[in-house]
Scaffold this motif. Sequence first.
Motif, PDB file in Angstrom:
ATOM      1  N   GLU A  24     -85.717  38.197 -49.416  1.00 48.26           N
ATOM      2  CA  GLU A  24     -87.103  37.930 -49.840  1.00 48.26           C
ATOM      3  C   GLU A  24     -87.980  39.186 -49.830  1.00 48.26           C
ATOM      4  N   TYR A  25     -87.424  40.291 -49.369  1.00 48.88           N
ATOM      5  CA  TYR A  25     -88.244  41.499 -49.268  1.00 48.88           C
ATOM      6  C   TYR A  25     -88.697  41.995 -50.641  1.00 48.88           C
ATOM      7  N   LYS A  26     -89.961  42.365 -50.683  1.00 49.65           N
ATOM      8  CA  LYS A  26     -90.503  42.965 -51.912  1.00 49.65           C
ATOM      9  C   LYS A  26     -90.663  44.479 -51.769  1.00 49.65           C
ATOM     10  N   LEU A  27     -90.883  44.943 -50.551  1.00 54.08           N
ATOM     11  CA  LEU A  27     -91.115  46.371 -50.315  1.00 54.08           C
ATOM     12  C   LEU A  27     -89.996  47.003 -49.498  1.00 54.08           C
ATOM     13  N   ILE A  28     -89.610  46.309 -48.448  1.00 57.58           N
ATOM     14  CA  ILE A  28     -88.547  46.857 -47.594  1.00 57.58           C
ATOM     15  C   ILE A  28     -87.269  46.937 -48.413  1.00 57.58           C
ATOM     16  N   ARG A  29     -86.522  48.003 -48.191  1.00 55.32           N
ATOM     17  CA  ARG A  29     -85.282  48.302 -48.917  1.00 55.32           C
ATOM     18  C   ARG A  29     -85.525  48.850 -50.322  1.00 55.32           C
ATOM     19  N   LYS A  30     -86.787  49.113 -50.642  1.00 59.31           N
ATOM     20  CA  LYS A  30     -87.064  49.696 -51.956  1.00 59.31           C
ATOM     21  C   LYS A  30     -87.366  51.200 -51.790  1.00 59.31           C
ATOM     22  N   PRO A  31     -86.912  51.992 -52.757  1.00 61.34           N
ATOM     23  CA  PRO A  31     -87.140  53.454 -52.655  1.00 61.34           C
ATOM     24  C   PRO A  31     -88.550  53.825 -53.092  1.00 61.34           C
ATOM     25  N   LEU A  32     -89.538  53.331 -52.367  1.00 54.90           N
ATOM     26  CA  LEU A  32     -90.927  53.540 -52.793  1.00 54.90           C
ATOM     27  C   LEU A  32     -91.382  54.981 -52.585  1.00 54.90           C
ATOM     28  N   GLN A  33     -92.392  55.347 -53.368  1.00 50.42           N
ATOM     29  CA  GLN A  33     -92.967  56.690 -53.216  1.00 50.42           C
ATOM     30  C   GLN A  33     -93.684  56.801 -51.884  1.00 50.42           C
ATOM     31  N   LYS A  34     -93.570  57.969 -51.285  1.00 45.05           N
ATOM     32  CA  LYS A  34     -94.109  58.149 -49.942  1.00 45.05           C
ATOM     33  C   LYS A  34     -95.618  58.367 -49.958  1.00 45.05           C
ATOM     34  N   LEU A  35     -96.275  57.774 -48.965  1.00 40.53           N
ATOM     35  CA  LEU A  35     -97.732  57.832 -48.898  1.00 40.53           C
ATOM     36  C   LEU A  35     -98.261  59.226 -48.567  1.00 40.53           C
ATOM     37  N   ASP A  36     -97.427  60.033 -47.909  1.00 40.37           N
ATOM     38  CA  ASP A  36     -97.940  61.347 -47.518  1.00 40.37           C
ATOM     39  C   ASP A  36     -97.654  62.435 -48.548  1.00 40.37           C
ATOM     40  N   THR A  37     -96.946  62.105 -49.615  1.00 38.87           N
ATOM     41  CA  THR A  37     -96.635  63.161 -50.588  1.00 38.87           C
ATOM     42  C   THR A  37     -97.884  63.765 -51.233  1.00 38.87           C
ATOM     43  N   PRO A  38     -98.850  62.948 -51.673  1.00 34.23           N
ATOM     44  CA  PRO A  38    -100.028  63.590 -52.293  1.00 34.23           C
ATOM     45  C   PRO A  38    -100.675  64.633 -51.373  1.00 34.23           C
ATOM     46  N   LEU A  39    -100.741  64.321 -50.086  1.00 38.57           N
ATOM     47  CA  LEU A  39    -101.348  65.272 -49.138  1.00 38.57           C
ATOM     48  C   LEU A  39    -100.505  66.529 -48.988  1.00 38.57           C
ATOM     49  N   LYS A  40     -99.224  66.402 -49.287  1.00 38.62           N
ATOM     50  CA  LYS A  40     -98.319  67.533 -49.083  1.00 38.62           C
ATOM     51  C   LYS A  40     -98.049  68.293 -50.385  1.00 38.62           C
ATOM     52  N   THR A  41     -98.786  67.939 -51.445  1.00 36.76           N
ATOM     53  CA  THR A  41     -98.647  68.711 -52.679  1.00 36.76           C
ATOM     54  C   THR A  41     -99.943  69.410 -53.060  1.00 36.76           C
ATOM     55  N   ASN A  42    -101.003  69.169 -52.311  1.00 34.73           N
ATOM     56  CA  ASN A  42    -102.262  69.836 -52.676  1.00 34.73           C
ATOM     57  C   ASN A  42    -102.889  70.599 -51.517  1.00 34.73           C
ATOM     58  N   GLY A  43    -102.108  70.781 -50.456  1.00 32.58           N
ATOM     59  CA  GLY A  43    -102.634  71.532 -49.316  1.00 32.58           C
ATOM     60  C   GLY A  43    -103.496  70.705 -48.397  1.00 32.58           C
ATOM     61  N   GLY A  44    -103.587  69.404 -48.627  1.00 30.26           N
ATOM     62  CA  GLY A  44    -104.505  68.567 -47.867  1.00 30.26           C
ATOM     63  C   GLY A  44    -103.996  68.119 -46.503  1.00 30.26           C
ATOM     64  N   ALA A  45    -102.698  68.065 -46.318  1.00 23.26           N
ATOM     65  CA  ALA A  45    -102.157  67.595 -45.038  1.00 23.26           C
ATOM     66  C   ALA A  45    -102.530  68.581 -43.938  1.00 23.26           C
ATOM     67  N   ILE A  46    -103.005  68.062 -42.839  1.00 22.88           N
ATOM     68  CA  ILE A  46    -103.403  68.935 -41.731  1.00 22.88           C
ATOM     69  C   ILE A  46    -102.269  68.999 -40.706  1.00 22.88           C
ATOM     70  N   PHE A  47    -101.671  70.166 -40.633  1.00 19.49           N
ATOM     71  CA  PHE A  47    -100.651  70.434 -39.623  1.00 19.49           C
ATOM     72  C   PHE A  47    -101.353  71.038 -38.402  1.00 19.49           C
ATOM     73  N   GLY A  48    -100.585  71.236 -37.355  1.00 20.13           N
ATOM     74  CA  GLY A  48    -101.198  71.778 -36.139  1.00 20.13           C
ATOM     75  C   GLY A  48    -101.924  73.083 -36.380  1.00 20.13           C
ATOM     76  N   LEU A  49    -101.277  73.961 -37.124  1.00 18.42           N
ATOM     77  CA  LEU A  49    -101.843  75.288 -37.361  1.00 18.42           C
ATOM     78  C   LEU A  49    -103.113  75.225 -38.232  1.00 18.42           C
ATOM     79  N   ASP A  50    -103.327  74.081 -38.872  1.00 18.46           N
ATOM     80  CA  ASP A  50    -104.490  73.952 -39.766  1.00 18.46           C
ATOM     81  C   ASP A  50    -105.714  73.402 -39.046  1.00 18.46           C
ATOM     82  N   LYS A  51    -105.513  73.012 -37.795  1.00 14.60           N
ATOM     83  CA  LYS A  51    -106.625  72.424 -37.053  1.00 14.60           C
ATOM     84  C   LYS A  51    -107.599  73.521 -36.643  1.00 14.60           C
ATOM     85  N   LYS A  52    -108.863  73.326 -36.967  1.00 12.10           N
ATOM     86  CA  LYS A  52    -109.898  74.313 -36.587  1.00 12.10           C
ATOM     87  C   LYS A  52    -111.008  73.570 -35.860  1.00 12.10           C
ATOM     88  N   LEU A  53    -111.552  74.193 -34.844  1.00 15.50           N
ATOM     89  CA  LEU A  53    -112.711  73.625 -34.161  1.00 15.50           C
ATOM     90  C   LEU A  53    -113.829  74.664 -34.204  1.00 15.50           C
TER      91      LEU A  53
END
Lengths: 718, 202, 156
Positions: free
Chosen positions: A191-220
């Motif tokens: 009955e699964y609609k999402l599980i077991r499907k090769p869906l696109q990853k939610l974090d990819t957009p952040l990891k293609t435009n420099g938007g994802a904040i890694f540890g080294l990117d944290k500024k205070l």
Amino acid sequence: METKEVSRRNFLRVTGIAGTALCLGFYFPANAKQEELVTASGAADSEIEMNAWIRIDANGKVTLTDHRAEMGQGSYQSVPQIIAEELEVDLKDINVVFAQGDQAKYGSQITGGSSTIRGIYKKLLKLSATAREMLITAAATKWNVPGGECYAESGHVIHKPSGKKFNYGELVAVASKLPAPKEVKLKKISEYKLIRKPLQKLDTPLKTNGGAIFGLDKKLPGMLYAVVERNPRQRGKVKSFSDAAALKVPGVKHVFKVQMKVFNTIREGVAVVADSTWAAMQGRKVLHVEWDDSGFEHVNSADLFKRQEELLRKEEGLFAKKQGDPDKAIEQAAKKIDVIYQTPYQAHSAMEPLNCVAYYQSDKVEVWGPIQAPDWVQGGISTEFKIPKEKIIVNMTFLGGGFGRKAFLDYPLEAVTISKEIGKPVQVVWTREDDMTQGPFRAGISYRGQGAIENGEISALKFKMAGQNIDHWNSPKRDHANGSTTEGFLNPYFESIKNISFADVPFEMPLPNMWWRSVYASTNGFAYESFMNEMAVLAGQDQLDFRRRYLKDERCQRLIDKMEEVSGWKSRKKGDGFGVAITECFTSTVGQVVKVSRRADGKVKIDHVWAVMDCGWYVNPDIISAQVEGSIVMALGAATTHEITFKDGLTEQQNFYNYQMPRMSDMPLVEVHVMDNDADAGGVGEPGLPPFSPALTDAIFDLTGKRIRKLPFDMNAV
Amino acid sequence: MKKLAAITVILLIGSAIILSFKTETAKVNTTATLPKDSVGSVKAFISVYKVLMSARCMNCHPSGDVPLQGDDSHLHTMNVKRGADGHGMYSVRCSNCHQAENTRGLHMPPGNPKWGLPPANMRMVFQGRTPRELALQLLDPKQNGGRTKAQLIDHMANDALVGWAWHPGDGRTLPPLTRPAFAAQVRAWIAKGAYAPGADAK
Amino acid sequence: MITLNVNGQRHNVDADPNMPLLWAIRDILGLTGTKYGCGAAQCGACTVHLNGEAVRSCVTKVSRAAGQQIVTIEGLSVANDHPLQLAWNELNVPQCGYCQSGQLMSAAVLLRENPNPTDQDIDDAMSGNICRCGTYQRVRAAIHKAAAMQREGAKI
């Protein structure tokens, strides 16, 4: 889709918002074995501090708290994919935030042992289904219709007979006041609609435009940057240092000695703090430090492996597992082999070097960083600085790779130490050289395999290992075998081979060591599965058929069939080298077939790798493929180029110029197949690694007749 | 007189600084000839050959289309390729990493404004060439970039990129001769008749 | 003061002319998409476009970049819709994602110069970028995919 940090204040508010949002989470009672599922109103009533795993607000927005690190293994995708399935919401409507470190709230948060999904998927399914049922009940109550006439879909509850619908946001006020149902029905796999499907990853957009904040990117605001000159022999002391030149570098503000606990030893160094990373690095370059490296052995790699081999020849070691009488069987046998395998020390070398931001204030300590175990970091800071846990906030950023290294506490503790000293927020940056030379490393381990064949059957197997034991971080007492001596070796072998033993020969070295992707399976797998291939040759049998005879478990049989089918094993041609290996790691079994051939220029090339993964129940087959592809690349480096060596106690490799990573032009074609079954979920991030090196060396043996027993080896020289 | 001497000293210092970074040897009359002397010419070329086959020169004159690296002249990592103009391909252009000057530190990219290999249509291979092959190749304008003997001497003696070999940065072994000594041997080789060594010369 | 033109914006920065462009971009301008990986031009995580070339900003001094046109990952497209970014999303290329800014910046130069790259071209262009997660197979597939999208008229 955006990531934001959840402040502790938000969390506390969560418990008080019944009526305006539906929050569901688990409560991990300190003394109970089983966590309880709680709702926000339930939590408020009983004054317990819950974690808000799922929060649906009045606008219908779903916020999911990811309790585990995202370091490439896919928790940012797979956890929401599970929740969206049973909650009946669209993945795009889920906002993912990383949890702060808090074991009391989230249970274990250590992202290791390939445990994110297998550890919690059943609970997440139940949690999401519970939320869904509460929303359906709320709608039914509002419409005054039987709940059975309603169903949930795409963030709405729909009344089937009339077609009326509410979006989830309209229901949270009512739903949040309902008691959670005790039992909910979960979907069947079909009955699964999402599980077991090769869906696109939610974090990819952040990891293609420099938007994802890694540890080294944290500024205070007001944050300073620090680099630390640490003792190059890891456990030596600072005898003296001169800060005069460093303090003259523009931007350098402070230079002082730091001490850091590394397992049961102290690592000393000198910190240079400046207003930019570059200035700190420049200051460090002109620092003069004299070290006291007395009182411990200065290791040389060649001696180390020689000693291991001597021990394996001389000592019986401590048995980890023994059945039958392998010694007697080997003694009596006419056909037998006795060989040594060696695997090198390895660096983790995540692309994001270690780093951490810390801000030590009088009333609280807060850290941000690429952290695999935020709950451990919280505990570690609490212990080391004698601060109650509730005053310590540990924030996980995205991790630029972890592989085990970022589950260790030294670098966050170091950042806190430095922030405390200067009274300002600070980011401690490890250079690539720091990251590579300081360890802790995966230990290099030697193995001795002895085996006998009688009448074409294995009559005995005897394995011994000699290498540093990770468990000896805190206690070097050697009265029992390494608990991971058999890791990687498939359990069904124990059922079909009568005489078999595994022993651990105690071996100590003053080198910091710790887990590295797939841990002991990464070295054990090479020795044990190479040995099975050698035994197959001794028995005069096909490697896959040979395994079929001993791995009688049904899942193993199907896995072998699949390996045979996808790789074209039976139709392999003369001049092709084919090799195989199958290992178990974190409850998943992976078999690999590697094909090599000789190119026109005489060099051996890897043409194709077929990997078959049996990880039971799974979420996203594309993430599994990606993890296995990546594991194979990491294993390729470990098999053919990577070796951390020591000379007079100094690490000889510093950066990618002498620790060469596989690159695009080295990438073999990898094909991943995932077995379909509904057994309990197994690990995904690591199990793809161990079978590669034994399968590769087996393929080279098939092509050249030369058996490689020592890693790494030069592909250009086979 | 005293004042003049002081000025001269300053000038010398000034030119020495320039020389140490750029040309090393002042321009000389490159057309000078000496009596033909095949033994002396070949002997001079063998000295030249040793320099050209040292890692500092040969690494950018490889037999294939991949530059070499290090004192052991291993293939340049990163699958770096010559490209049509000798300056790399696509996102792996030489100047993407190699700056106009050496980047300081062990294992850091060496640099020069002209950093690169000979272009694909004039590959000027040193690696694998015998002394005789290399001598003939250097003298052949079709294979040496259309240079006359005078231009060849000028290139060896004065070219800034060639000169990098004597300022290779941290951790890199120098060629077996100094640049002036090298230039002198090139001049001697050509002035004495530009003979190519015999086929069995090593 | 040194003028840096980054993603079409002029910045006057007070930096040591010897500071690598990487640290100026990250610590001074706050554009953190460009990553520090090795500091030795070995890994490509710090790749930015300098006048269109894929330079390694960890060894490129700000003095070299002064007044030149610099594009970082944040400026590769306005809406995360460069064909490479679209293809990266479609094929789930990133794992940890740390090296991917550099991978994309290198791939963008390849696609600009060779709209129809072969596997060999991809090997030649992309071997300067290390990915420890081992996403190479997907990077390759996504470059082919982006090339196809570009040929079919997706905007660059």
